[in-house]
Design an enzyme around this catalytic site. Structure first.
Site, PDB file in Angstrom:
ATOM      1  N   ASP A 226       0.922  -1.126   0.074  1.00  0.00           N
ATOM      2  CA  ASP A 226      -0.050  -0.085   0.101  1.00  0.00           C
ATOM      3  C   ASP A 226       0.870   1.114  -0.021  1.00  0.00           C
ATOM      4  O   ASP A 226       1.690   1.325   0.820  1.00  0.00           O
ATOM      5  CB  ASP A 226      -0.774   0.054   1.423  1.00  0.00           C
ATOM      6  CG  ASP A 226      -1.874  -1.096   1.278  1.00  0.00           C
ATOM      7  OD1 ASP A 226      -2.723  -1.140   2.218  1.00  0.00           O
ATOM      8  OD2 ASP A 226      -1.856  -1.893   0.118  1.00  0.00           O
ATOM      9  N   ASP A 381     -13.253  -3.876  -1.467  1.00  0.00           N
ATOM     10  CA  ASP A 381     -13.002  -3.343  -0.079  1.00  0.00           C
ATOM     11  C   ASP A 381     -14.223  -3.555   0.721  1.00  0.00           C
ATOM     12  O   ASP A 381     -15.042  -2.612   1.026  1.00  0.00           O
ATOM     13  CB  ASP A 381     -12.667  -1.960   0.013  1.00  0.00           C
ATOM     14  CG  ASP A 381     -11.204  -1.908  -0.709  1.00  0.00           C
ATOM     15  OD1 ASP A 381     -11.296  -0.781  -1.297  1.00  0.00           O
ATOM     16  OD2 ASP A 381     -10.505  -2.517  -0.553  1.00  0.00           O
TER      17      ASP A 381
HETATM   18  O1  1PR Z   1     -10.451   2.886  -5.097  1.00  0.00           O
HETATM   19  O2  1PR Z   1      -9.634   2.510  -7.442  1.00  0.00           O
HETATM   20  O3  1PR Z   1      -8.504   4.196  -6.143  1.00  0.00           O
HETATM   21  O4  1PR Z   1      -8.297   1.869  -5.311  1.00  0.00           O
HETATM   22  C1  1PR Z   1      -7.629   2.024  -4.074  1.00  0.00           C
HETATM   23  C2  1PR Z   1      -6.952   0.750  -3.688  1.00  0.00           C
HETATM   24  O5  1PR Z   1      -6.288   1.131  -2.540  1.00  0.00           O
HETATM   25  C3  1PR Z   1      -7.848  -0.429  -3.633  1.00  0.00           C
HETATM   26  O6  1PR Z   1      -7.088  -1.655  -4.119  1.00  0.00           O
HETATM   27  C4  1PR Z   1      -8.015  -0.409  -2.041  1.00  0.00           C
HETATM   28  O7  1PR Z   1      -8.108  -1.706  -1.653  1.00  0.00           O
HETATM   29  C5  1PR Z   1      -6.770   0.294  -1.559  1.00  0.00           C
HETATM   30  N1  1PR Z   1      -6.586   0.940  -0.348  1.00  0.00           N
HETATM   31  C6  1PR Z   1      -7.502   2.026  -0.260  1.00  0.00           C
HETATM   32  N2  1PR Z   1      -7.376   2.457   1.075  1.00  0.00           N
HETATM   33  C7  1PR Z   1      -6.533   1.679   1.837  1.00  0.00           C
HETATM   34  C8  1PR Z   1      -6.360   1.730   3.287  1.00  0.00           C
HETATM   35  O8  1PR Z   1      -5.661   0.752   3.731  1.00  0.00           O
HETATM   36  N3  1PR Z   1      -6.717   2.798   3.933  1.00  0.00           N
HETATM   37  N4  1PR Z   1      -5.701  -0.644   0.946  1.00  0.00           N
HETATM   38  C9  1PR Z   1      -6.383   0.672   0.801  1.00  0.00           C
HETATM   39  C10 1PR Z   1      -6.326  -1.756   1.220  1.00  0.00           C
HETATM   40  C11 1PR Z   1      -5.584  -3.607   0.801  1.00  0.00           C
HETATM   41  C12 1PR Z   1      -4.594  -4.677   0.947  1.00  0.00           C
HETATM   42  C13 1PR Z   1      -3.989  -4.978   2.331  1.00  0.00           C
HETATM   43  C14 1PR Z   1      -4.390  -6.352   2.449  1.00  0.00           C
HETATM   44  C15 1PR Z   1      -3.420  -7.299   3.089  1.00  0.00           C
HETATM   45  N5  1PR Z   1      -5.325  -2.604   1.620  1.00  0.00           N
HETATM   46  O9  1PR Z   1      -3.474  -3.919   0.288  1.00  0.00           O
HETATM   47  O10 1PR Z   1      -3.078  -4.911   2.414  1.00  0.00           O
HETATM   48  O11 1PR Z   1      -5.901  -6.156   3.008  1.00  0.00           O
HETATM   49  O12 1PR Z   1      -3.804  -6.919   4.566  1.00  0.00           O
HETATM   50  P1  1PR Z   1      -2.727  -7.503   5.436  1.00  0.00           P
HETATM   51  O13 1PR Z   1      -1.849  -6.177   6.045  1.00  0.00           O
HETATM   52  O14 1PR Z   1      -3.744  -7.991   6.725  1.00  0.00           O
HETATM   53  O15 1PR Z   1      -2.166  -8.638   5.024  1.00  0.00           O
HETATM   54  P2  1PR Z   1      -9.291   2.962  -5.881  1.00  0.00           P
END
Ligand code: 1PR
Length: 527
Positions: A226, A381
């Site tokens: 991320d 998500d």
């Molecule tokens: O909405 O098209 O601009 O895409 C945004 C992207 O960024 C999406 O793929 C969304 O899942 C991700 N995202 C947005 N905000 C966050 C956040 O954490 N605040 N990441 C985020 C979500 C999903 C994985 C995560 C896994 C593994 N994170 O990257 O790392 O769930 O988790 P773990 O550490 O438990 O193994 P757009």
């Protein structure tokens, strides 16, 4: 060694260029038809949609010189579509454009109950003793990402087959003309070795027939980064805890994207995913931070790269509009193999559920039409919503859960969110996955806000429900805390891949330990 590269404008040529240059070669890009006949050795990387590729080859007047080059049996390596173009036509070409027709036979879509596209690391069964496979062991796996495969009429051109429900042709060779369905430039050291053989072997012709069996499709272990700018404006790898990336007011800083990606590649990650988590509010092409990350990463990382965050139509401050395809094209040209669409997919699906009509202009449709559906991932998500009975959420996919809610509810549905989990929408994860498959997405990245960053294991009920609803590959994501969590997701669901972030960033369990643990339980992995 000068390698001429036939780039018809929709392939991810950067990875090929980086691989050839890493091997000490020089790449000369084909810019006009005469460059083809001037080539010493010709590489044709083809990614995307067959019809689009054939139309461009005809429009650029490349077909005739290509045929002349090939009929003279001069050294040629076609990759993916670049191999398919050697045949007489494809089911994927609805306009019946003229193909190269060097090999008799056609290209057909997989006929299988398994997920299509066939994505991942699979073995090859070698049928000829060929110099391009010199020094490559029989249990090597290569990276595949395709929905179609060639069916030669003359079986003597078959170099390898691969098993995916049935044995399909995964590479061909006649004289010095070679084609691979898999992507050597994305297949780690083995792929680089095959490219090196193609570049350095004086005589490429195959020798005696052999019959050496390879291994089957592996489950993929994907490292996810991320990425966002911190308060000081530096682009950092961060990590959410149920999507909250701040700790004592600061954005968690877990390192630099390019270095971390290279570390995971060297540790054995099967794919690397970058998610620009503030892409929903920034314009991804503004000052190009992720473009540079991709360009620098693809110089040393030879496994597939996925980029997500902000993939959708944009209008900038001056009123200039950029389509999602423009944004994706920049990413593909910079080294990405797949783009991941998050928020925009939810909005597209809401419209589709209302109108039951495809507009043809959605980001999913635009990008899969040009680059093929295997290049489009939809990132979901979702968060769990408990209900006392299915009647409370009639138009959603409600399911029984083994983990009752705060008021002992035994039913739940998974609400989709946009803008990084900040806004809940009237859409459930199962419906979103089905609609996006219908619109042309090739893969689902299935996150889970409740599980994200908790080290408590994947949400197996969510993953199983979504996997059962679609016929495209599903990547399980969120919650991995130990190697057994990966085994559980592959033993209790048909997910083709598992993605993790925190467990790897915090160096709790190295990727190879996860893979060895899975291999010890007879779960197929690429070691
Ligand atoms: O909405 O098209 O601009 O895409 C945004 C992207 O960024 C999406 O793929 C969304 O899942 C991700 N995202 C947005 N905000 C966050 C956040 O954490 N605040 N990441 C985020 C979500 C999903 C994985 C995560 C896994 C593994 N994170 O990257 O790392 O769930 O988790 P773990 O550490 O438990 O193994 P757009």
């Amino acid at each position: 060694m000068i390698i001429s590269l036939l780039d018809y404008g929709a392939g991810n040529v950067r990875s090929i260029v980086n691989a050839v240059e890493k091997l000490g070669g020089t790449v000369k890009e084909v810019k006009k038809p005469s460059d083809i006949l001037d080539a010493e050795k010709l590489l044709f990387p083809g990614v995307g949609n067959y019809e689009n590729m054939i139309k461009i080859l005809n429009r650029k007047n490349y077909v005739r010189p290509l045929r002349e080059y090939l009929q003279a049996d001069r050294p040629f390596l076609g990759i993916c579509l670049g191999m398919q173009a050697l045949f007489e036509g494809s089911e994927e070409d609805f306009s019946g454009n003229e193909s190269l027709g060097i090999f008799k036979g056609r290209v057909t879509r997989f006929k299988t109950g398994l997920a299509v596209p066939h994505i991942g690391w699979n073995g090859v069964n070698l049928k000829k003793d060929s110099p391009v496979f010199k020094g490559i062991s029989a249990d090597t796996k290569f990276y595949f990402v395709h929905s179609y495969h060639v069916v030669p009429e003359d079986e003597s051109v078959i170099l390898t087959t691969t098993n995916y429900d049935y044995d399909f042709v995964s590479s061909v060779q006649k004289g010095s003309i070679i084609g691979t369905q898999f992507h050597p430039e994305k297949s780690g050291d083995a792929g680089i070795r095959l490219l090196e053989n193609f570049m350095t072997q004086k005589d490429l012709r195959a020798g005696r027939d052999v019959d050496i069996r390879g291994k089957g499709l592996s489950k993929r272990i994907i490292a996810c980064l991320d990425v966002r700018t911190n308060d000081q404006g530096d682009l950092v790898v961060t990590k959410g805890d149920q999507y909250d990336v701040r700790q004592e007011g600061n954005v968690r800083n877990l390192g630099k994207p390019v270095e971390l990606a290279r570390r995971y590649y060297e540790e054995g990650a099967d794919e690397i995913t970058f998610l620009n988590i503030t892409g929903f509010r920034d314009f991804p092409l503004k000052d190009m931070p992720m473009i540079e990350v991709l360009e620098r990463t693809s110089q040393n990382v030879f496994v597939p790269l996925t980029i997500g965050g902000g993939i959708r139509d944009y209008t900038d401050k001056r009123g200039k509009t950029y389509t999602a395809l423009d944004v994706a094209t920049q990413y593909f040209r910079s080294g990405a193999d797949k783009v991941s669409i998050g928020s925009d997919a939810v909005l597209i699906a809401e419209d589709y559920v209302k109108t039951k009509k495809k507009t043809g202009t959605s980001s999913i449709e635009q990008i899969s039409r040009v680059y093929g559906n295997q290049a489009v991932v939809v990132s979901i998500d979702p968060r769990r919503v408990y209900v006392a009975s299915p009647d409370e959420a009639k138009h959603h996919h409600v399911m029984r859960t083994r983990f009752p809610g705060p008021h002992h509810e035994v039913y739940c549905w998974y609400q989709c969110t946009v803008s990084g989990g900040r806004e809940g929408r009237d859409m459930d994860a199962v419906t979103l996955a089905k609609v996006c498959e219908e619109l042309g997405a090739g893969e689902i990245l299935l996150n889970c806000i409740d599980k994200d960053g908790t080290n408590s294991g994947f949400d197996l009920e969510l993953i199983d429900a979504v996997k059962k609803a679609v016929s495209i590959p599903v990547i399980a994501s969120s919650g991995a805390g130990c190697e057994d969590h990966f085994a559980k997701v592959f033993e209790t669901t048909d997910a083709e891949a598992a993605l993790a972030a925190g467990i790897f960033h915090r160096k709790e369990v190295p990727i190879q330990i996860v893979k060895q643990y899975l291999a010890d339980r007879d779960i197929p992995v690429r070691l």
